[in-house]
Design an enzyme around this catalytic site. Structure first.
Site: not given
Ligand code: AMP
Length: 292
Positions: A37-38
């Site tokens: 996702g990242h």
């Molecule tokens: P985090 O590391 O969980 O704070 O996420 C960092 C960024 O990645 C945030 O903008 C999340 O919305 C995005 N993100 C996390 N998981 C996903 C995913 N499965 N698909 C798309 N973007 C994601």
């Protein structure tokens, strides 16, 4: 083949690297433990920056957004693997500060108030969460001065609140949303998924299934969407549901006819999951008509 992104762990190193950067600069804020996702987020950032521009990835597990009973100490930290993913996605700079570097005076006195939309849903179940998120996002925007910042639609309420902050505080940055990446079984990818046992994961799958069922019922109107989603959740009582609701995508208040979000959060074992799907609600009365 480039030799990977530059790594800055202090504000001074970041400032020095930033001063030499060519625009447009695109920021992708993360908490690390990077996954597919990242990778999509970083890929979008690379595309938006274009060949002349620069991509900054921030990796920071922000203590300000964790509650006292949450998983701050347990949150996965995998910097070496993260740097490899940033290299693969052709990021130019990784900013990975310590908590002391980001909050040299300890907990900041002055923070961002996320307002009413920040008290709903995630804000209700995680008091202080959005104040912590918006405060660190604002700091990261000041430190990196990007033209564009990318945020995932998976965290839809976060995306809405960041956009609101940009408007309400007159910040000069464009926010670009990135679609949610899912595993083949439908589960939205999350750094926390690695804590799911096989049994937990089977339970967790009721969440995307419920959203899919709600999405499929959209032409029947709001009541039909919620009934379909809750029907799927009801057959999996092991999934502990915090909320499942239809909201306005901007305010997270009640949904109206037109674009809406079906949002849900639930716990499978000790792991908390959030997810959402966008749909369009028919004009008032059209939902009933669809059944006759
Ligand atoms: P985090 O590391 O969980 O704070 O996420 C960092 C960024 O990645 C945030 O903008 C999340 O919305 C995005 N993100 C996390 N998981 C996903 C995913 N499965 N698909 C798309 N973007 C994601």
């Amino acid at each position: 083949m480039s030799d990977g992104p530059q790594l800055a762990t202090t504000r001074a190193d970041l400032a020095a690297a930033r001063a030499l950067m060519r625009g447009p600069v695109v920021l992708a804020p993360t908490m690390g433990a990077l996954h597919d996702g990242h990778a999509r987020l970083l890929g979008a950032a690379r595309t938006l920056a274009g060949p002349p521009g620069s991509v900054i990835v921030s990796i920071f597990v922000n203590p300000l957004q964790f509650g006292p009973n949450e998983d701050l100490d347990r949150y996965p930290r995998t910097l070496d693997a993260d740097l490899a993913i940033c290299a693969r996605e052709r990021a130019d700079l990784v900013f990975a500060p310590t908590a002391a570097e980001m909050y040299p005076g300890g907990r900041p006195e002055v923070t961002v108030d996320p307002g009413l939309a920040g008290q709903r849903f995630e804000g209700e179940f995680r008091p202080g969460f959005f104040g912590g998120v918006l405060t660190v996002v604002l700091k990261l925007l000041h430190l990196t001065r990007p033209a564009i910042a990318v945020f995932g639609q998976k965290d839809a309420q976060q995306l809405a609140l960041v956009r609101r902050m940009i408007t309400d505080l007159n910040l000069d940055v464009v926010i670009e949303p990135v679609p949610t990446v899912r595993d083949p079984d439908g589960l939205a990818i999350s750094s926390r998924n690695r804590y799911l046992s096989a049994a937990d994961r089977a339970v967790a799958l009721a969440l995307p299934r419920a959203l899919l069922a709600g999405h499929a019922a959209a032409r029947g109107g709001a009541d039909a969407v919620l009934a379909a989603a809750r029907g799927v959740l009801a057959v999996q009582p092991a999934l502990d549901v915090d909320y499942a609701a239809l909201v306005d995508p901007g305010t997270f208040g009640p949904a109206a006819p037109g674009p809406a979000l079906l949002v849900a959060a639930a716990r499978a074992g000790r792991t908390r999951l959030i997810d959402n799907v966008a749909l369009v609600l028919p004009a008032e009365g059209a939902g009933d008509a669809a059944h006759h």
